[in-house]
Design a protein around this motif. Structure first.
Motif, short mmCIF file in Angstrom:
data_model
loop_
_atom_site.label_atom_id
_atom_site.label_comp_id
_atom_site.label_asym_id
_atom_site.label_seq_id
_atom_site.Cartn_x
_atom_site.Cartn_y
_atom_site.Cartn_z
N LYS A 1 0.85 -1.19 0.00
CA LYS A 1 0.00 0.00 0.00
C LYS A 1 0.88 1.24 0.00
O LYS A 1 1.82 1.35 0.79
CB LYS A 1 -0.90 0.01 1.23
CG LYS A 1 -1.71 1.30 1.42
CD LYS A 1 -2.75 1.10 2.53
CE LYS A 1 -3.33 2.41 3.01
NZ LYS A 1 -2.47 3.06 4.02
N ALA B 1 -1.31 8.98 -7.89
CA ALA B 1 -2.15 7.79 -7.82
C ALA B 1 -1.92 6.91 -9.04
O ALA B 1 -1.80 5.68 -8.93
CB ALA B 1 -3.61 8.19 -7.72
N ALA C 1 -2.82 -1.11 -3.17
CA ALA C 1 -3.74 -0.16 -2.53
C ALA C 1 -3.08 1.20 -2.46
O ALA C 1 -1.85 1.33 -2.43
CB ALA C 1 -4.12 -0.64 -1.13
N ILE C 2 -3.92 2.24 -2.44
CA ILE C 2 -3.44 3.60 -2.20
C ILE C 2 -4.23 4.18 -1.03
O ILE C 2 -5.37 3.82 -0.80
CB ILE C 2 -3.57 4.50 -3.45
CG1 ILE C 2 -5.04 4.65 -3.86
CG2 ILE C 2 -2.76 3.95 -4.61
CD1 ILE C 2 -5.50 6.04 -3.95
N LEU D 1 -9.31 9.73 -6.69
CA LEU D 1 -10.00 8.45 -6.80
C LEU D 1 -10.45 8.17 -8.22
O LEU D 1 -10.49 7.01 -8.66
CB LEU D 1 -11.19 8.41 -5.84
CG LEU D 1 -10.81 8.44 -4.35
CD1 LEU D 1 -12.05 8.61 -3.49
CD2 LEU D 1 -10.05 7.19 -3.96
N VAL E 1 -7.74 6.35 -10.14
CA VAL E 1 -7.32 5.02 -9.69
C VAL E 1 -7.96 3.95 -10.56
O VAL E 1 -9.19 3.91 -10.69
CB VAL E 1 -7.69 4.80 -8.21
CG1 VAL E 1 -7.28 3.40 -7.76
CG2 VAL E 1 -7.03 5.85 -7.33
N THR F 1 -7.17 -1.07 -4.32
CA THR F 1 -8.01 -0.74 -3.17
C THR F 1 -7.77 0.70 -2.74
O THR F 1 -6.64 1.15 -2.60
CB THR F 1 -7.72 -1.70 -2.00
OG1 THR F 1 -7.94 -3.04 -2.43
CG2 THR F 1 -8.61 -1.39 -0.81
N ARG F 2 -8.87 1.42 -2.49
CA ARG F 2 -8.81 2.84 -2.12
C ARG F 2 -9.14 2.98 -0.64
O ARG F 2 -10.26 2.68 -0.21
CB ARG F 2 -9.80 3.62 -2.98
CG ARG F 2 -9.46 3.54 -4.48
CD ARG F 2 -10.62 3.94 -5.36
NE ARG F 2 -11.73 2.97 -5.25
CZ ARG F 2 -12.83 3.03 -5.98
NH1 ARG F 2 -12.98 3.99 -6.88
NH2 ARG F 2 -13.78 2.14 -5.84
N CYS G 1 -16.93 10.32 -1.52
CA CYS G 1 -15.74 9.65 -2.03
C CYS G 1 -15.94 8.14 -2.03
O CYS G 1 -16.36 7.56 -1.02
CB CYS G 1 -14.52 10.00 -1.18
SG CYS G 1 -14.13 11.76 -1.14
N LEU H 1 -14.60 5.22 -1.36
CA LEU H 1 -13.55 4.51 -0.64
C LEU H 1 -13.94 3.05 -0.44
O LEU H 1 -15.10 2.74 -0.17
CB LEU H 1 -13.29 5.17 0.72
CG LEU H 1 -12.76 6.60 0.70
CD1 LEU H 1 -12.70 7.16 2.11
CD2 LEU H 1 -11.38 6.66 0.04
N ASP H 2 -12.96 2.17 -0.55
CA ASP H 2 -13.20 0.75 -0.35
C ASP H 2 -12.99 0.32 1.09
O ASP H 2 -13.58 -0.67 1.54
CB ASP H 2 -12.26 -0.08 -1.24
CG ASP H 2 -12.42 0.25 -2.71
OD1 ASP H 2 -13.56 0.22 -3.20
OD2 ASP H 2 -11.39 0.55 -3.36
#
Length: 214
Positions: free
Chosen positions: A12, A22, A32-33, A54, A57, A62-63, A82, A84-85
């Motif tokens: 990550k 990104a 992941a980031i 995002l 990406v 994975t965010r 946003c 996000l995961d």
């Protein structure tokens, strides 16, 4: 559980602040980031900037959104805007708070060295994993400080992520010693706080990949 992931260590890249960084992180092979939603951090991003990042990406990266002792309303505002995961809680958040946002989450433990992780596993049984970072009384992550690595328990029943001062030239050793599920880097792949270096990211991920195969 940990042992089966020995040769599949994830990477990550945290503290991403621009869409270009990104893209570069993903192109370098990041799994992941991480985006920081904590204003005192030099890597903090606004909701508008986060949306732009995002959008850059690609699929299957994975965010992750990082928070430090946030107000519930702030987390909800970010999640409403946003995509996000996963969430990463870096402060003193209680388990009941962490689980309340219908997202998988990581709980960060700020450590100085070898310690018993079982009480933390038992306290945060709903966490997707525990992330070990260097304890600093003034800084929540991204300090660039490392701690003494040790062989992480392989039978904890929960993925363990190693962070804290990792560099392209130390990550392979860290993986060999600790045998984590994943590694997390921020300042170790930067030219300045919040600005990533393409060569450092590529080098870091290449070394992590080599360690996976060892």
């Amino acid at each position: 559980m940990q042992e089966i992931y020995r040769n599949l260590v994830r990477v990550k890249i945290c503290g991403i602040t621009t869409p270009d960084d990104a893209r570069l992180a993903a192109a370098a092979g990041a799994d992941a980031i991480g985006l920081v939603f904590y204003p005192p951090s030099p890597r903090n991003v606004t909701i508008v900037t986060a949306q732009q990042i995002l959008a850059a990406v690609p699929p299957f990266v994975t965010r992750v959104g990082l928070f430090v002792n946030p107000q519930r309303a702030w987390v909800e505002e970010v999640l409403a805007a946003c995509a996000l995961d996963m969430l990463q809680f870096h402060g003193d958040e209680e388990p009941e708070f962490c689980v309340d946002f219908q997202r998988p989450y990581l709980k960060v433990l700020r450590v100085s060295g070898e310690c018993d992780l079982r009480p933390w596993r038992d306290r945060y049984p709903t966490a997707q994993g525990l992330l070990l970072d260097k304890r600093d009384v003034q800084v929540f992550g991204g300090s660039g400080q490392s701690f003494t690595w040790w062989r992480l328990p392989q039978d904890l029943g929960m993925p363990l992520i190693l962070a804290g001062g990792l560099q392209p030239d130390t990550v392979a050793t860290a993986i060999d010693v600790a045998r984590p599920y994943a590694v997390d880097v921020s300042s170790g792949v930067e030219t300045s706080p919040g600005r990533k270096d393409r060569g450092k990211m590529e080098g870091f991920i290449a070394q992590a990949r080599a360690a996976r195969e060892a």
